[in-house]
Design an enzyme around this catalytic site. Structure first.
Site, PDB file in Angstrom:
ATOM      1  N   SER A 241       0.884  -1.071   0.096  1.00 32.08           N
ATOM      2  CA  SER A 241       0.093   0.049   0.060  1.00 32.08           C
ATOM      3  C   SER A 241       1.025   0.955   0.319  1.00 32.08           C
ATOM      4  CB  SER A 241      -0.596   0.404   0.817  1.00 32.08           C
ATOM      5  OG  SER A 241      -1.866   0.712   1.464  1.00 32.08           O
ATOM      6  N   HIS A 242       0.296   1.602   1.208  1.00 41.06           N
ATOM      7  CA  HIS A 242       1.324   3.075   0.992  1.00 41.06           C
ATOM      8  C   HIS A 242       2.752   3.114   2.307  1.00 41.06           C
ATOM      9  CE1 HIS A 242      -0.857   2.098   4.827  1.00 41.06           C
ATOM     10  NE2 HIS A 242      -0.167   3.168   5.219  1.00 41.06           N
TER      11      HIS A 242
ATOM     12  N   ASP B  46      -2.310   6.665  -2.832  1.00 40.03           N
ATOM     13  CA  ASP B  46      -1.243   5.485  -2.576  1.00 40.03           C
ATOM     14  C   ASP B  46      -1.243   4.666  -3.788  1.00 40.03           C
ATOM     15  OD1 ASP B  46      -3.461   3.891  -2.865  1.00 40.03           O
ATOM     16  OD2 ASP B  46      -2.633   3.403  -0.363  1.00 40.03           O
TER      17      ASP B  46
ATOM     18  N   ASP C 262      -0.649   1.578  -4.466  1.00 34.89           N
ATOM     19  CA  ASP C 262      -1.651   0.856  -4.669  1.00 34.89           C
ATOM     20  C   ASP C 262      -3.208   1.413  -5.393  1.00 34.89           C
ATOM     21  OD1 ASP C 262      -2.258   0.491  -2.134  1.00 34.89           O
ATOM     22  OD2 ASP C 262      -3.849  -1.208  -1.769  1.00 34.89           O
TER      23      ASP C 262
ATOM     24  N   ASP D 141      -5.645   2.650  -3.926  1.00 35.54           N
ATOM     25  CA  ASP D 141      -7.298   2.213  -3.296  1.00 35.54           C
ATOM     26  C   ASP D 141      -7.070   3.619  -2.180  1.00 35.54           C
ATOM     27  OD1 ASP D 141      -5.603   1.774  -1.324  1.00 35.54           O
ATOM     28  OD2 ASP D 141      -5.124  -0.230  -0.406  1.00 35.54           O
ATOM     29  N   ARG D 142      -6.241   4.612  -1.885  1.00 35.57           N
ATOM     30  CA  ARG D 142      -6.570   5.456  -0.937  1.00 35.57           C
ATOM     31  C   ARG D 142      -6.038   7.109  -1.809  1.00 35.57           C
ATOM     32  NH1 ARG D 142      -3.273   5.017   4.419  1.00 35.57           N
ATOM     33  NH2 ARG D 142      -4.580   3.276   5.550  1.00 35.57           N
TER      34      ARG D 142
ATOM     35  N   LYS E  11     -10.954  -0.145  -1.783  1.00 33.15           N
ATOM     36  CA  LYS E  11     -11.370   1.545  -1.786  1.00 33.15           C
ATOM     37  C   LYS E  11     -11.186   1.519  -3.123  1.00 33.15           C
ATOM     38  CE  LYS E  11      -7.814   1.264   2.025  1.00 33.15           C
ATOM     39  NZ  LYS E  11      -7.604   1.212   3.327  1.00 33.15           N
TER      40      LYS E  11
HETATM   41  C1  G1P Z   1      -4.694   1.304   8.562  1.00 35.51           C
HETATM   42  C2  G1P Z   1      -5.819   1.358   8.295  1.00 35.51           C
HETATM   43  C3  G1P Z   1      -7.523   1.399   7.711  1.00 35.51           C
HETATM   44  C4  G1P Z   1      -7.248   0.253   6.257  1.00 35.51           C
HETATM   45  C5  G1P Z   1      -5.733  -0.346   6.446  1.00 35.51           C
HETATM   46  C6  G1P Z   1      -5.698  -0.272   4.827  1.00 35.51           C
HETATM   47  O1  G1P Z   1      -4.668   0.092   8.817  1.00 35.51           O
HETATM   48  O2  G1P Z   1      -6.086   2.566   9.662  1.00 35.51           O
HETATM   49  O3  G1P Z   1      -8.807   1.568   7.929  1.00 35.51           O
HETATM   50  O4  G1P Z   1      -7.841  -0.179   5.970  1.00 35.51           O
HETATM   51  O5  G1P Z   1      -4.341   0.276   6.629  1.00 35.51           O
HETATM   52  O6  G1P Z   1      -5.280  -0.028   3.999  1.00 35.51           O
HETATM   53  P1  G1P Z   1      -4.125   0.053  10.581  1.00 35.51           P
HETATM   54  O7  G1P Z   1      -2.672   0.206  10.629  1.00 35.51           O
HETATM   55  O8  G1P Z   1      -4.680   1.098  11.735  1.00 35.51           O
HETATM   56  O9  G1P Z   1      -4.502  -1.298  11.268  1.00 35.51           O
HETATM   57 ZN    ZN Z   2      -2.989   1.066  -0.421  1.00 29.25          ZN
END
Ligand code: G1P
Ligand code: ZN
Length: 541
Positions: free
Chosen positions: A113-114, A277, A279, A281-282, A376
């Site tokens: 992800s990010h 981000d 991938d 999704d954000r 998302k």
């Molecule tokens: C974090 C975000 C959560 C999201 C997840 C995946 O998880 O808070 O909302 O679904 O990344 O993108 P966390 O690190 O808080 O468990």
């Molecule tokens: Zn992501």
């Protein structure tokens, strides 16, 4: 080519968190590590045998090697057909869409992800189920149990695979189809939004900047925003996917998207800005002088949804994760539609979406989406805002301020406290849990606690239960604090503290000063100083 059976031994750290398995690249590079985890997934999802799967990633370092391994392992496990994004690229929402279009039985998005990328960065695997949503908690637990007992895996021998040309080849008994990662997704966006209206906006004096942060969405933004909608190419920033994201975190927040934010501080700022981000999704939405808080974004989209073609008939319901601000709850009440509160993690929206109980959903962590996919979707949120701007005469800032005037404003911030020692995080949560029942009725700096609990969720569709999903402390004046530990970190522990305060007057201004008092109370209640020596957050978003 014949499948080999390779003897192996279990690793003990293959428990997937809020969004799949996420670890340092060096962890994934250990012999058998990736293979073990994937074999555990294949063992727990026998429905993939003979069926279609979808494979792609955000292009980060190790993406190509991992895809090669995954395809050889899938073929040896009897998968019928694998759809692979060209170059190994697929955004998370585009992968979900491909799964739905092709009735895939499984999907793999290779992403952290990010989180940062590169040899010293992170890697990750999200595995998705039929319908295009993330694996449930139960499935994730089953895969973990399997990974703890694994003794062998099946795989085809090493071979170079060309995933850079659109076309089809066979691998053992499996067909591999290399597909355009963007086309189907772009068509879906065209069905949902009023592209003619947005094209007119693009042709007017309206200016915007979209920052892909060198993640996977550059090609998507180019295909949709530039080629289909006519925004100038200069509207895109950092649009080429890079294995290390150019050395930064591909995270759409004001800090990591600082090049974008810098354009919005002085004179001559664009009218609208957005970022996504690694991938895809954000999303982050910005306008001159302000960043739209994700909870507000969800509320604004819900309140105005019928102005967008794909949502013209209205919303079945909405959902938000527990820590997300309750701005959307007020919209749901006004529209007289259900509003669900789910645990953190997109997978908890899956059943509600599949059952048609909700149309829009979102999380405070810059995630928003709808029933068009089961993930998302960053670019979708950007197009939604552009459609709203194009459909009326209001700028993003005006849309937001009008929303506050009408519904009041939910000031919101997330304070993250990083702890080097994982156990410290557990200590804080355990201690808070013990003191939680006695908090109700107590007063902190003039605020009375009216309710405090450890959030547990019963899925309204299948009845499954998820306990210990974060602690909530509510106060008499509409303030709320929530606490939970991150499930996506790769080292130490991160305590997330979510602050919310409702202001019926809908006042303008920054959230920081409005939440200072509550921030101090949040530290006092969780005894952060006493237990872990913490007196200020590591990061505020
Ligand atoms: C974090 C975000 C959560 C999201 C997840 C995946 O998880 O808070 O909302 O679904 O990344 O993108 P966390 O690190 O808080 O468990
Ligand atoms: Zn992501």
């Amino acid at each position: 080519m014949h499948a080999q059976v390779v003897a192996t031994r279990p690793f003990d750290d293959q428990k997937a968190g809020t969004a799949g398995l996420r670890k340092r690249v060096s962890v994934f590079q250990q012999p058998h590590y990736l293979e073990n985890f994937l074999q555990a997934v294949f063992d727990c999802m026998p429905e993939m045998a003979g069926a279609t799967i979808v494979v792609g990633g955000d292009g980060r370092y190790f993406n190509r090697q991992a895809i090669n391994t995954l395809l050889r392992l899938a073929a040896a496990n009897g998968v019928g057909r694998a759809l692979v994004g060209r170059g190994g690229l697929l955004s998370t929402p585009a992968s979900s869409n491909l799964m739905r279009l092709n009735e895939a039985a499984g999907g793999f998005v290779l992403t952290a992800s990010h989180n940062p990328g590169g040899p010293e960065g992170d890697f990750g695997i999200k595995f998705n189920v039929a319908g295009g949503g993330q694996a449930s908690e139960q499935l994730t637990n089953a895969v973990y149990a399997k990974s703890r007992a694994i003794r062998e895996y099946r795989i085809l021998p090493p071979a170079p695979l060309n995933i850079d040309r659109i076309g089809t080849f066979t691998l053992g008994g499996m067909t591999v189809e290399v597909v355009d990662p963007v086309e189907d997704y772009a068509q879906l966006m065209e069905q949902l939004f009023d592209f003619d209206a947005i094209r007119q906006l693009a042709a007017s004096s309206f200016t915007m900047r979209y920052d892909a942060l060198h993640g996977v969405t550059g090609p998507y933004a180019e295909a949709v925003l530039v080629r289909r909608l006519g925004f100038p190419k200069e509207s895109l920033m950092h649009a080429d996917p890079l294995p290390d994201f150019g050395g930064r975190h591909p995270d759409p927040n004001p800090h990591d998207a600082r090049d974008l934010m810098a354009l919005f501080t002085g004179r001559g700022a664009p009218d609208f800005g957005a970022a996504s981000d690694g991938d895809g999704d954000r999303n982050m939405i910005v306008a001159p002088g302000l960043m739209v808080s994700p909870g507000d974004s969800l509320a604004v989209l819900a309140a105005n949804a019928t102005r967008v073609p794909g949502y013209r008939d209205g919303l079945a319901g909405v959902a938000r994760s527990m820590p997300t601000s309750r701005a959307v709850d007020r919209v749901a009440a006004a529209l007289d539609i259900p509003c669900f509160e789910t645990p953190t993690g997109w997978r908890f929206f899956f059943n509600l979406l599949e059952a048609g109980r909700i149309t829009l959903c979102g999380e405070e962590s810059f995630g928003t989406s709808s029933s068009h996919v089961r993930e998302k979707d960053g670019l979708w949120a950007v197009l939604f805002w552009l459609n709203l701007i194009a459909a009326g005469s209001q700028s993003a800032g005006e849309l937001l301020r009008e929303h506050w005037r009408r519904y009041g404003r939910n000031f919101f911030q997330r304070h993250d406290y990083y702890l080097e020692r994982r156990a410290r995080g557990d200590d804080i949560i355990a201690s808070l849990g013990e003191r939680l029942p006695a908090l109700t009725g107590q007063r902190f700096n003039g605020l009375d606690v009216i309710h405090a609990d450890d959030f547990a969720y019963t899925d309204p569709v299948d009845g499954s239960e998820s306990a210990h999903q974060g602690m909530r402390v509510e106060f008499g004046g509409g303030e709320r604090i929530a606490y939970r530990l991150s499930g996506t970190g790769t080292t130490g522990a991160t305590l997330r503290v979510y602050l919310e305060r409702y202001d019926a007057g809908g006042s303008d201004g920054d959230a920081g000063p409005a939440l200072d008092g509550l921030a101090a109370i949040s530290r006092e209640i969780a005894q952060l100083k006493k237990i872990a020596g913490l007196d200020s957050p590591t990061m505020i978003t």
